[in-house]
Design a protein around this motif. Structure first.
Motif, PDB file in Angstrom:
ATOM      1  N   GLU A   8       0.815  -1.215   0.000  1.00 59.01           N
ATOM      2  CA  GLU A   8       0.000   0.000   0.000  1.00 59.01           C
ATOM      3  C   GLU A   8       0.849   1.265   0.000  1.00 59.01           C
ATOM      4  N   HIS A   9       2.082   1.149   0.521  1.00 51.91           N
ATOM      5  CA  HIS A   9       2.981   2.310   0.625  1.00 51.91           C
ATOM      6  C   HIS A   9       4.358   1.928   0.076  1.00 51.91           C
ATOM      7  N   PRO A  10       4.453   1.701  -1.226  1.00 49.24           N
ATOM      8  CA  PRO A  10       5.702   1.178  -1.799  1.00 49.24           C
ATOM      9  C   PRO A  10       6.868   2.158  -1.741  1.00 49.24           C
ATOM     10  N   ASP A  11       6.598   3.439  -1.454  1.00 50.19           N
ATOM     11  CA  ASP A  11       7.695   4.392  -1.331  1.00 50.19           C
ATOM     12  C   ASP A  11       8.356   4.328   0.042  1.00 50.19           C
ATOM     13  N   ALA A  12       7.743   3.626   0.987  1.00 53.22           N
ATOM     14  CA  ALA A  12       8.384   3.408   2.290  1.00 53.22           C
ATOM     15  C   ALA A  12       9.492   2.372   2.137  1.00 53.22           C
ATOM     16  N   LEU A  13      10.366   2.318   3.119  1.00 52.27           N
ATOM     17  CA  LEU A  13      11.385   1.282   3.177  1.00 52.27           C
ATOM     18  C   LEU A  13      10.874   0.116   4.017  1.00 52.27           C
ATOM     19  N   MET A  14      11.569  -1.013   3.966  1.00 55.77           N
ATOM     20  CA  MET A  14      11.300  -2.149   4.832  1.00 55.77           C
ATOM     21  C   MET A  14      12.649  -2.643   5.335  1.00 55.77           C
ATOM     22  N   GLN A  15      12.791  -2.799   6.646  1.00 56.85           N
ATOM     23  CA  GLN A  15      14.058  -3.263   7.198  1.00 56.85           C
ATOM     24  C   GLN A  15      13.840  -4.478   8.095  1.00 56.85           C
ATOM     25  N   THR A  16      14.781  -5.416   8.028  1.00 62.32           N
ATOM     26  CA  THR A  16      14.709  -6.615   8.849  1.00 62.32           C
ATOM     27  C   THR A  16      16.104  -7.236   8.927  1.00 62.32           C
ATOM     28  N   HIS A  17      16.179  -8.464   9.445  1.00 63.70           N
ATOM     29  CA  HIS A  17      17.432  -9.208   9.568  1.00 63.70           C
ATOM     30  C   HIS A  17      17.369 -10.454   8.697  1.00 63.70           C
ATOM     31  N   LEU A  18      18.545 -10.895   8.254  1.00 65.40           N
ATOM     32  CA  LEU A  18      18.601 -12.049   7.355  1.00 65.40           C
ATOM     33  C   LEU A  18      19.892 -12.824   7.589  1.00 65.40           C
ATOM     34  N   SER A  19      19.768 -14.119   7.860  1.00 66.97           N
ATOM     35  CA  SER A  19      20.909 -15.047   7.863  1.00 66.97           C
ATOM     36  C   SER A  19      22.097 -14.511   8.657  1.00 66.97           C
ATOM     37  N   GLU A  20      21.824 -14.169   9.915  1.00 68.00           N
ATOM     38  CA  GLU A  20      22.885 -13.627  10.753  1.00 68.00           C
ATOM     39  C   GLU A  20      23.746 -14.726  11.356  1.00 68.00           C
ATOM     40  N   GLN A  21      23.115 -15.786  11.906  1.00 69.00           N
ATOM     41  CA  GLN A  21      23.861 -16.870  12.529  1.00 69.00           C
ATOM     42  C   GLN A  21      23.348 -18.220  12.040  1.00 69.00           C
TER      43      GLN A  21
END
Length: 428
Positions: free
Chosen positions: A220-233
Motif C-alpha cells: 500500500e505504501h511502496p515508497d516506504a522502506l522495509m528493514q529486517t534481519h537475514l541469515s545472521e547466525q
C-alpha cells in the motif's frame, strides 16, 4: 552572503561505485580544495566554490578530510544503554539484554532521553544519518523522529513488530502491527527529513499472519522502506527452517509474504545461499554489513567483496548495540579486518564509499545525502587525519593522500571528528 559557508581542506568526492569500477577512478580526494554551502545545501566544490564563496563565512580545515556525513544503515537505538554487554550468542543476547531493555520504551520519557543521548553520540562520531529499529511501542518511534527533527538529521526508523518468540511485554499482533505501523508511517514518512521503514524484527519473531499484514502495508505504501534481519547466525537459520518448513530458504520467508523488494534493507546476510544472493541482486535489494556486531556476537564473516563487486547493493552499519561501537570509523576498520580474513584487501576509498554513498544508496537517499555534490544536503564530517599521537606519527610517514587517510580509518575514534555539519549548520 547570508547562510553561506566556505569550508577549505581536502575534499572527498565520488564518481561511481568503487566495487564495480576501479577505486582510483570512482573515488577522488581533491587536495587543498573547498566546499561551498548555501541555504543548507552544497552549492559548489573545488575552484567554483572558492570563486562563488569569496564573501562566505570561511572555515579552514588544513590537512583535514572533508567527507559526507557518515550514514549508519542498520542500528537499534533502544539498545544504546546495553552496548558492549558480555558474551552471548544472538538468541541468548536478545533474551538476556535486549528484550528487558526494550520493555522500558513504553515510557515516553525514557524513550525521549535515550533518543536524545543516542543521536548526540552519533553526531559525536561523525554520523549524520541512521536507519534504526525502534521497539514495539509507538512512543519509541515518536521519540527518535522527534529528536532527529530537533537536530535536522535525515533518519529512517520504524516500529519493530513481533508477535511470537518474545516476552509478553514486547509482543503485538498481526493487526496491531499493521495498525500502529500504518499510523506511524502516515505521521512521519516524508515529514522533513524523516523516512519510515516497515520493520518486522526477523522471521522467528513474526507469525506468517504478521508478515502478511506487513507485506500488505508495504504494498500500500511502496515508497516506504522495509528493514529486517537475514541469515545472521547458523543456529538462527536452523531455527527459521523449523518455523517455516515450506520455505526454500531464509529469504523466502520474507518473499512469500511480500517483504522482498528494491526498497528492502536486509541486515547481516552472512550465510546466504546462491538463490538468495541471486534474488537480492535481481530485485535490487540492499544488504547492510554490520562487521563489529558480526564479530562481537560471533556470527560469521560477511562476503563484502563477493557481494558488492557482484552487483548486490551494500551499505555499512554499526548495528548498535550488538555492534560494540557507535563509530562508523570502527565499522570501517572491522570491515577491512573481516575482508582480510576472507583473503581480500578493501581499499580506504571503498570503505569511505560504503559508509557514505553506499549506505545512502541502500536507503534510497542518494538525491539528498551520501556525497559532496551540488544540490545535496550540507551534511559533512571533517576528519582530522592526525588526531592522536599514534595516528599522527604514522601520518608523518604518508607518501600519498590515501596513505594519510588509511591510519585514521583503522585507528580513529571520536577524537578524529574535528567538526560535523548537519543540513548546512555547523554543530556547536
Amino acid at each position: 552572503m547570508t547562510d553561506a559557508y566556505l569550508l577549505t581542506g581536502h575534499v572527498l568526492t565520488f564518481d561511481g561505485d568503487p566495487f564495480i569500477r576501479p577505486w582510483h577512478e570512482a573515488v577522488h580526494v581533491l587536495e587543498d580544495s573547498a566546499v561551498l554551502i548555501e541555504g543548507g545545501k552544497i552549492a559548489a566544490i573545488g575552484s567554483a566554490a572558492l570563486t562563488q564563496g569569496a564573501q562566505a563565512t570561511r572555515y579552514e580545515y588544513p590537512g583535514h578530510l572533508i567527507c559526507p556525513g557518515f550514514i549508519d544503515a542498520h542500528a537499534h537505538y533502544p539498545q544504546t544503554a546495553i552496548i558492549a554487554s558480555w558474551g552471548k550468542r544472538l538468541i541468548d543476547w536478545l533474551n538476556t539484554y535486549t528484550f528487558p531493555e526494550e520493555m522500558r520504551f513504553g515510557d515516553a520519557t525514557y524513550a525521549n532521553e535515550t533518543a536524545d543521548r543516542y543521536l548526540d553520540l552519533l553526531l559525536d562520531h561523525g554520523t549524520t544519518s541512521v536507519a534504526s529499529f525502534c521497539t514495539i511501542h509507538p512512543e519509541s518511534v515518536d521519540a527518535l523522529f522527534s529528536a532527529a527533527a530537533d537536530r535536522n538529521m535525515a533518519v529512517v526508523a520504524g516500529k519493530t513488530c513481533m508477535d511470537r518468540n518474545a516476552p509478553g511485554g514486547l509482543r503485538d499482533t498481526a493487526q496491531t502491527a499493521y495498525d500502529d505501523s500504518k499510523a506511524l508511517l502516515q505521521k512521519w514518512h516524508g515529514q522533513g527529513r524523516a523516512r519510515y521503514a516497515i520493520t518486522p524484527r526477523f522471521s522467528p519473531t513474526s507469525t506468517e499472519d504478521q508478515l502478511d499484514a506487513l507485506g500488505a502495508l508495504w504494498a500500500e505504501h511502496p515508497d516506504a522502506l522495509m528493514q529486517t534481519h537475514l541469515s545472521e547466525q547458523v543456529d538462527e537459520i536452523e531455527w527459521v527452517r523449523g518455523l517455516y518448513p515450506q520455505a526454500r530458504d531464509y529469504l523466502d520467508t520474507y518473499e512469500q509474504h511480500g517483504l522482498l523488494g528494491e526498497r528492502g534493507l536486509y541486515g547481516h546476510a552472512i550465510h546466504l545461499e546462491t538463490r538468495e544472493t541471486d534474488r537480492l541482486r535481481e530485485v535490487g535489494a540492499g544488504l547492510v554489513h554490520c562487521p563489529t556486531s558480526n564479530t562481537f556476537i560471533g556470527s560469521g564473516l560477511f562476503d563484502l567483496m563477493g557481494l558488492a563487486s557482484g552487483g548486490v547493493r551494500t551499505g555499512l552499519a554499526t548495528d548498535t548495540g550488538g555492534g560494540s561501537s557507535f563509530s562508523m570509523l570502527r565499522s570501517m576498520a572491522a570491515a577491512y579486518e573481516i575482508a582480510q580474513l576472507r583473503g581480500t584487501a578493501v581499499h580506504a576509498a571503498q570503505l569511505l564509499w560504503l559508509a557514505t554513498a553506499g549506505s545512502a544508496r541502500v536507503l534510497h537517499r542518494t538525491d539528498e545525502i551520501g556525497s559532496i555534490s551540488p544540490g545535496l544536503a550540507g551534511d559533512l564530517c571533517i576528519l582530522d587525519l592526525a588526531s592522536t599521537p599514534a595516528i599522527a606519527q604514522r601520518h608523518t610517514r604518508a607518501e600519498s593522500i590515501w596513505d594519510a587517510v588509511f591510519p585514521t580509518l583503522m585507528m580513529g575514534d571520536d577524537r578524529a571528528i574535528a567538526d560535523v555539519w548537519v543540513g548546512g549548520t555547523r554543530r556547536s
